[in-house]
Design an enzyme around this catalytic site. Structure first.
Site, short mmCIF file in Angstrom:
data_model
loop_
_atom_site.label_atom_id
_atom_site.label_comp_id
_atom_site.label_asym_id
_atom_site.label_seq_id
_atom_site.Cartn_x
_atom_site.Cartn_y
_atom_site.Cartn_z
CG ASP A 15 -1.51 -0.89 1.43
OD1 ASP A 15 -2.44 -1.92 0.51
OD2 ASP A 15 -2.06 -1.68 2.61
CD GLU A 223 -9.03 -2.39 -1.31
OE1 GLU A 223 -9.49 -2.72 -0.43
OE2 GLU A 223 -8.20 -3.17 -1.35
O1 FUB Z 1 -3.61 -3.21 3.39
C1 FUB Z 1 -5.12 -3.49 4.06
C2 FUB Z 1 -5.96 -3.22 2.69
O2 FUB Z 1 -5.64 -4.16 1.81
C3 FUB Z 1 -5.58 -2.20 1.89
O3 FUB Z 1 -5.87 -0.94 3.01
C4 FUB Z 1 -6.56 -1.85 0.67
O4 FUB Z 1 -6.05 -0.80 -0.04
C5 FUB Z 1 -5.87 -3.23 0.63
O5 FUB Z 1 -4.61 -3.02 -0.29
#
Ligand code: FUB
Length: 324
Positions: A15, A223
C-alpha cells in the site's frame, strides 16, 4: 526503469503512498506481517501493527534507506487493531501522517500523527479525526493552501456501513444497476487536524456521462484512492478490489466528477492491488505491491516500482501486473 523493481526485499511492505519532500522521495507503506489469522473477506488477516518510512534520492537504482519504525499501535491511545494504508502531507514545517485503524469497538477511523521530519517518528493525537470512517486516506496538496483527503474502501474497509456520512444500522452493499458506492473527498482544516467540511462523494462517470453502476465491477471504485495532477488535469486512480485492477478517471478539479479512462495495472499476484503515482527527477513512477516473493500469500506483500508513461493525449499506458 522499464522493468518493475522490488524495493524492500528483506521485509513485507504494501500500500505505498509516495511524496517528494526536500528533493528526496519518501515512501509510506503498510507493514505486512504473519499474524496467523485465517484469510477472510473482512480482511482480518491484514493485521498490521506498525509503520516504517523509506526514502531515496536514487529510485532508478532502488537505493533505499529504511528509517525504521515511526509509529506503533501500542503508542496510539484509541487503538484497537489493524493499521492499514497511510499517507503523509507537509504544511508549515510539520509532517502529518494520516492512518486508518480500527478503534476499540472494531470500527475503522482515521487518525493523525505529527512529526517535524518527513521520516518521522510521528506522535499520534489522542483521538481519531471527528467524523472519520473507513480506510485508505490519500492526501492531495492542491498547491493553493488547500489539502484534500480521499478515503474509503468496500468490504473489510466498511464503506458499505455508511450513507451521507452517517453510520447505517446495517451495511448495504449496492448491486447490479444501483449506483456504485463512491470514494469520498474532504478538505482538511487549516491546522490539518480535522475535516473542514462534510465529506463528499467522488462520482466516476462512464463514456456517456452516467455514474458507474455497482455491477460494473471491472470499472467501479473499491479502495486505494490516489490523486495526482498531470498537464493541469486531476487523475483519480483506485483499485477495483474483487476484479483486481488499478484504474483511473480524469477530472477538472479535486472534487470531480471524474470520467473513467482505463486500466493502469492489470492484476498482480495476490488479492489486493494498491498504488501511488509520483514524479521524481523528471520521470513518472507507479509504486505498487504484489505477493510474488511470499509465494502468493495475499497478506504478505512486497513493494514494487516501475516507470509510468503517458501517451500524447495524457492517457496512461497500461502496465502488466503479471498475475492474470
Ligand atoms: O493493506 C490492507 C488493505 O489492503 C488496504 O487498506 C487496501 O487498500 C488493500 O491494499
Amino acid at each position: 526503469m522499464k522493468t518493475p523493481k522490488y524495493l524492500v526485499p528483506g521485509d513485507y511492505m504494501a500500500d505505498p503512498a509516495v511524496h517528494v519532500f526536500n528533493e528526496r522521495l519518501y515512501i509510506y507503506p503498510s507493514h505486512d506481517r504473519e499474524s496467523g489469522i485465517e484469510e477472510n473477506d473482512n480482511g482480518d488477516h491484514f493485521d498490521m501493527k506498525d509503520y516504517h518510512v523509506f526514502s531515496t534520492d536514487d529510485i532508478e537504482n532502488g537505493v533505499i534507506t529504511d528509517h525504521g519504525v515511526v509509529l506503533d499501535t501500542k503508542d496510539i491511545p484509541w487503538a484497537g487493531r489493524q493499521l492499514w494504508d497511510c499517507d503523509v502531507a507537509y504544511k508549515d514545517g510539520k509532517y502529518y501522517l494520516y492512518f486508518p485503524l480500527k478503534d476499540k469497538t472494531d470500527i475503522f477511523r482515521i487518525g493523525v500523527a505529527i512529526s517535524d521530519k518527513p521520516e518521522g517518528p510521528f506522535i499520534p493525537l489522542e483521538n481519531p479525526i471527528k467524523g472519520s470512517y473507513s480506510i485508505d486516506p490519500a492526501i492531495f496538496d492542491n498547491g493553493d493552501g488547500n489539502y484534500y483527503m480521499y478515503f474509503g474502501g468496500l468490504w473489510g474497509g466498511q464503506l458499505q456501513r455508511y450513507r451521507n456520512n452517517k453510520a447505517l444500522e446495517s451495511a448495504i452493499l449496492p448491486e447490479g444497476n444501483d449506483e456504485a458506492l463512491p470514494s469520498r473527498v474532504v478538505k482538511l482544516s487549516h491546522d490539518m487536524l480535522e475535516f473542514a467540511e462534510e465529506p463528499k462523494e467522488i462520482i466516476i462517470l462512464d463514456e456517456n456521462g452516467n455514474p458507474l453502476k455497482a455491477g460494473d465491477t471491472t470499472r467501479r471504485f473499491f479502495e486505494a484512492s490516489w490523486v495526482h495532477k498531470y498537464n493541469g488535469k486531476y487523475y483519480f486512480s483506485y483499485s477495483t478490489g474483487d476484479t483486481h485492477l488499478l484504474c483511473y478517471a480524469i477530472g477538472d478539479n479535486p472534487y470531480g466528477p471524474f470520467t473513467y479512462q482505463g486500466v493502469i495495472l492489470t492484476p498482480v499476484v495476490g488479492w489486493t492491488t494498491h498504488h501511488a503515482i509520483a514524479e521524481f527527477k523528471g520521470k513518472w513512477y507507479l509504486f505498487h505491491h504484489d505477493s510474488v516473493p511470499s509465494g502468493g500469500r495475499t497478506w504478505l506483500r512486497s513493494l514494487k516500482v516501475v516507470e509510468l508513461e503517458y501517451d500524447e493525449n495524457g492517457k496512461i499506458k497500461t502496465i502488466q501486473g503479471g498475475g492474470e
